[in-house]
Design a protein around this motif. Structure first.
Motif, PDB file in Angstrom:
ATOM      1  N   ILE A 101       0.839  -1.201   0.000  1.00 43.39           N
ATOM      2  CA  ILE A 101       0.000   0.000   0.000  1.00 43.39           C
ATOM      3  C   ILE A 101       0.873   1.250   0.000  1.00 43.39           C
ATOM      4  O   ILE A 101       0.588   2.220  -0.708  1.00 43.39           O
ATOM      5  CB  ILE A 101      -0.952   0.006   1.214  1.00 43.39           C
ATOM      6  N   VAL A 102       1.955   1.219   0.757  1.00 42.38           N
ATOM      7  CA  VAL A 102       2.812   2.393   0.918  1.00 42.38           C
ATOM      8  C   VAL A 102       3.907   2.465  -0.147  1.00 42.38           C
ATOM      9  O   VAL A 102       4.156   3.526  -0.711  1.00 42.38           O
ATOM     10  CB  VAL A 102       3.447   2.385   2.329  1.00 42.38           C
ATOM     11  N   GLU A 103       4.540   1.333  -0.439  1.00 39.33           N
ATOM     12  CA  GLU A 103       5.737   1.322  -1.293  1.00 39.33           C
ATOM     13  C   GLU A 103       5.484   0.880  -2.722  1.00 39.33           C
ATOM     14  O   GLU A 103       6.356   1.038  -3.579  1.00 39.33           O
ATOM     15  CB  GLU A 103       6.792   0.395  -0.682  1.00 39.33           C
ATOM     16  N   GLY A 104       4.348   0.255  -2.993  1.00 40.68           N
ATOM     17  CA  GLY A 104       4.083  -0.240  -4.331  1.00 40.68           C
ATOM     18  C   GLY A 104       4.643  -1.637  -4.543  1.00 40.68           C
ATOM     19  O   GLY A 104       5.033  -2.326  -3.596  1.00 40.68           O
ATOM     20  N   PRO A 105       4.694  -2.071  -5.808  1.00 37.09           N
ATOM     21  CA  PRO A 105       5.040  -3.462  -6.106  1.00 37.09           C
ATOM     22  C   PRO A 105       6.449  -3.871  -5.673  1.00 37.09           C
ATOM     23  O   PRO A 105       6.694  -5.052  -5.432  1.00 37.09           O
ATOM     24  CB  PRO A 105       4.877  -3.559  -7.623  1.00 37.09           C
ATOM     25  N   SER A 106       7.350  -2.942  -5.528  1.00 36.28           N
ATOM     26  CA  SER A 106       8.711  -3.306  -5.108  1.00 36.28           C
ATOM     27  C   SER A 106       8.716  -3.931  -3.710  1.00 36.28           C
ATOM     28  O   SER A 106       9.623  -4.689  -3.374  1.00 36.28           O
ATOM     29  CB  SER A 106       9.629  -2.083  -5.139  1.00 36.28           C
ATOM     30  N   ALA A 107       7.707  -3.649  -2.906  1.00 33.44           N
ATOM     31  CA  ALA A 107       7.617  -4.220  -1.561  1.00 33.44           C
ATOM     32  C   ALA A 107       7.402  -5.730  -1.604  1.00 33.44           C
ATOM     33  O   ALA A 107       7.707  -6.426  -0.648  1.00 33.44           O
ATOM     34  CB  ALA A 107       6.479  -3.569  -0.783  1.00 33.44           C
ATOM     35  N   MET A 108       6.889  -6.231  -2.728  1.00 29.25           N
ATOM     36  CA  MET A 108       6.565  -7.653  -2.822  1.00 29.25           C
ATOM     37  C   MET A 108       7.492  -8.416  -3.744  1.00 29.25           C
ATOM     38  O   MET A 108       7.532  -9.640  -3.690  1.00 29.25           O
ATOM     39  CB  MET A 108       5.117  -7.806  -3.262  1.00 29.25           C
ATOM     40  N   GLY A 109       8.200  -7.728  -4.603  1.00 31.32           N
ATOM     41  CA  GLY A 109       9.109  -8.406  -5.511  1.00 31.32           C
ATOM     42  C   GLY A 109       8.410  -8.882  -6.776  1.00 31.32           C
ATOM     43  O   GLY A 109       7.216  -8.708  -6.958  1.00 31.32           O
ATOM     44  N   ASP A 110       9.204  -9.499  -7.621  1.00 33.38           N
ATOM     45  CA  ASP A 110       8.732 -10.016  -8.904  1.00 33.38           C
ATOM     46  C   ASP A 110       8.615 -11.530  -8.774  1.00 33.38           C
ATOM     47  O   ASP A 110       9.619 -12.240  -8.738  1.00 33.38           O
ATOM     48  CB  ASP A 110       9.725  -9.628  -9.995  1.00 33.38           C
ATOM     49  N   PHE A 111       7.404 -12.025  -8.696  1.00 32.19           N
ATOM     50  CA  PHE A 111       7.182 -13.454  -8.501  1.00 32.19           C
ATOM     51  C   PHE A 111       7.604 -14.275  -9.716  1.00 32.19           C
ATOM     52  O   PHE A 111       7.808 -15.474  -9.602  1.00 32.19           O
ATOM     53  CB  PHE A 111       5.710 -13.724  -8.172  1.00 32.19           C
ATOM     54  N   THR A 112       7.727 -13.639 -10.865  1.00 33.52           N
ATOM     55  CA  THR A 112       8.100 -14.376 -12.070  1.00 33.52           C
ATOM     56  C   THR A 112       9.584 -14.712 -12.103  1.00 33.52           C
ATOM     57  O   THR A 112      10.003 -15.519 -12.922  1.00 33.52           O
ATOM     58  CB  THR A 112       7.721 -13.590 -13.346  1.00 33.52           C
ATOM     59  N   THR A 113      10.378 -14.112 -11.221  1.00 37.63           N
ATOM     60  CA  THR A 113      11.821 -14.388 -11.210  1.00 37.63           C
ATOM     61  C   THR A 113      12.267 -15.109  -9.938  1.00 37.63           C
ATOM     62  O   THR A 113      13.470 -15.194  -9.671  1.00 37.63           O
ATOM     63  CB  THR A 113      12.621 -13.072 -11.348  1.00 37.63           C
ATOM     64  N   MET A 114      11.320 -15.636  -9.171  1.00 39.34           N
ATOM     65  CA  MET A 114      11.677 -16.309  -7.919  1.00 39.34           C
ATOM     66  C   MET A 114      12.420 -17.614  -8.206  1.00 39.34           C
ATOM     67  O   MET A 114      12.069 -18.347  -9.125  1.00 39.34           O
ATOM     68  CB  MET A 114      10.443 -16.568  -7.073  1.00 39.34           C
ATOM     69  N   THR A 115      13.417 -17.886  -7.368  1.00 38.00           N
ATOM     70  CA  THR A 115      14.214 -19.111  -7.479  1.00 38.00           C
ATOM     71  C   THR A 115      13.593 -20.206  -6.616  1.00 38.00           C
ATOM     72  O   THR A 115      12.685 -19.948  -5.819  1.00 38.00           O
ATOM     73  CB  THR A 115      15.652 -18.855  -7.000  1.00 38.00           C
ATOM     74  N   GLU A 116      14.125 -21.422  -6.741  1.00 38.67           N
ATOM     75  CA  GLU A 116      13.653 -22.514  -5.892  1.00 38.67           C
ATOM     76  C   GLU A 116      13.863 -22.185  -4.421  1.00 38.67           C
ATOM     77  O   GLU A 116      13.023 -22.512  -3.580  1.00 38.67           O
ATOM     78  CB  GLU A 116      14.381 -23.810  -6.251  1.00 38.67           C
ATOM     79  N   ALA A 117      14.967 -21.527  -4.095  1.00 31.71           N
ATOM     80  CA  ALA A 117      15.235 -21.144  -2.699  1.00 31.71           C
ATOM     81  C   ALA A 117      14.206 -20.134  -2.213  1.00 31.71           C
ATOM     82  O   ALA A 117      13.759 -20.197  -1.060  1.00 31.71           O
ATOM     83  CB  ALA A 117      16.643 -20.570  -2.564  1.00 31.71           C
ATOM     84  N   ASP A 118      13.815 -19.194  -3.090  1.00 29.61           N
ATOM     85  CA  ASP A 118      12.776 -18.219  -2.722  1.00 29.61           C
ATOM     86  C   ASP A 118      11.457 -18.938  -2.414  1.00 29.61           C
ATOM     87  O   ASP A 118      10.786 -18.620  -1.430  1.00 29.61           O
ATOM     88  CB  ASP A 118      12.540 -17.218  -3.856  1.00 29.61           C
ATOM     89  N   TRP A 119      11.080 -19.896  -3.249  1.00 32.99           N
ATOM     90  CA  TRP A 119       9.836 -20.637  -3.038  1.00 32.99           C
ATOM     91  C   TRP A 119       9.926 -21.477  -1.773  1.00 32.99           C
ATOM     92  O   TRP A 119       8.936 -21.594  -1.033  1.00 32.99           O
ATOM     93  CB  TRP A 119       9.487 -21.502  -4.253  1.00 32.99           C
ATOM     94  N   ALA A 120      11.103 -22.052  -1.494  1.00 30.74           N
ATOM     95  CA  ALA A 120      11.281 -22.845  -0.269  1.00 30.74           C
ATOM     96  C   ALA A 120      11.084 -21.974   0.970  1.00 30.74           C
ATOM     97  O   ALA A 120      10.468 -22.413   1.951  1.00 30.74           O
ATOM     98  CB  ALA A 120      12.663 -23.498  -0.250  1.00 30.74           C
ATOM     99  N   ARG A 121      11.574 -20.732   0.924  1.00 27.10           N
ATOM    100  CA  ARG A 121      11.366 -19.819   2.058  1.00 27.10           C
ATOM    101  C   ARG A 121       9.881 -19.521   2.244  1.00 27.10           C
ATOM    102  O   ARG A 121       9.382 -19.434   3.363  1.00 27.10           O
ATOM    103  CB  ARG A 121      12.163 -18.521   1.865  1.00 27.10           C
ATOM    104  N   ARG A 122       9.164 -19.375   1.150  1.00 22.91           N
ATOM    105  CA  ARG A 122       7.721 -19.138   1.247  1.00 22.91           C
ATOM    106  C   ARG A 122       7.010 -20.337   1.854  1.00 22.91           C
ATOM    107  O   ARG A 122       6.085 -20.186   2.651  1.00 22.91           O
ATOM    108  CB  ARG A 122       7.132 -18.797  -0.118  1.00 22.91           C
ATOM    109  N   VAL A 123       7.424 -21.532   1.498  1.00 23.22           N
ATOM    110  CA  VAL A 123       6.820 -22.745   2.059  1.00 23.22           C
ATOM    111  C   VAL A 123       7.057 -22.791   3.569  1.00 23.22           C
ATOM    112  O   VAL A 123       6.184 -23.222   4.333  1.00 23.22           O
ATOM    113  CB  VAL A 123       7.371 -24.002   1.351  1.00 23.22           C
TER     114      VAL A 123
END
Length: 189
Positions: A80-102
């Motif tokens: 809400i405050v910072e825009g999309p940069s606060a969440m990142g680009d989900f299309t470029t996430m690595t396996e390690a990024d997805w593992a952290r989300r899990v």
């Protein structure tokens, strides 16, 4: 055996001489508070092991659900405050990024239910303050790149807050099923 953790309501904010909130913002805060309460209620009188236990075919556990809801709320409030940069680009996430989300959905070694609930209360307090002070609920930001978002779509702060409410309510229902499977306790009924 670890100690059980009672469910505590987050401290109310001292607004001093501020006028009481009314209208849409009061409705948003009241609805958020209701669904947060029911989510936290599912952890009443549990110890850390119970909060981390899977009770269904799902990977979900109560502590992990609360961690996830806190992380989602934190990220959307930042959006809400910072825009999309606060969440990142989900299309470029690595396996390690997805593992952290899990890992958001689990109680990890060293994590406690009390710590998870405390983090959630802090996130909720920051979001509530944002709802109180945001100049314009119509202010919109472009959504981050993700396969599940329509390209070039924008969401207003209002829509993001409604999404946080929906996410919290949905996961409170999941948590109720997990708790009932754990020991028969129900949030309602």
């Amino acid at each position: 055996m670890t100690e059980t953790t009672p469910v505590h309501e987050p401290a109310t904010h001292d607004l001093g001489e501020a006028e009481p909130l009314t209208g849409e913002r009061a409705d948003l805060l009241e609805t958020l508070a209701k669904h947060r309460h029911f989510l936290r209620l599912t952890t009443r009188d549990l110890d850390d092991e119970q909060a981390g236990r899977r009770t269904t075919a799902s990977e979900l556990c109560l502590g992990g659900l609360i961690k996830h809801v806190a992380a989602v709320e934190r990220n959307w409030a930042r959006f809400i405050v910072e825009g999309p940069s606060a969440m990142g680009d989900f299309t470029t996430m690595t396996e390690a990024d997805w593992a952290r989300r899990v890992d958001e959905f689990r109680m990890l070694p060293g994590e406690t239910l009390a710590g998870v609930l405390e983090d959630y209360a802090e996130v909720a307090g920051r979001t509530d303050e944002l709802v109180r002070t945001l100049p314009d609920l119509n202010a919109a930001q472009p959504l981050p790149k993700a396969p599940w978002f329509e390209p070039d779509a924008q969401w207003s702060a209002r829509r993001v807050l409604m999404h946080i409410i929906a996410e919290t309510a949905q996961h409170a229902g999941h948590a109720d099923i997990i708790r009932e499977s754990l020991d028969g306790a129900k949030s309602m009924g």
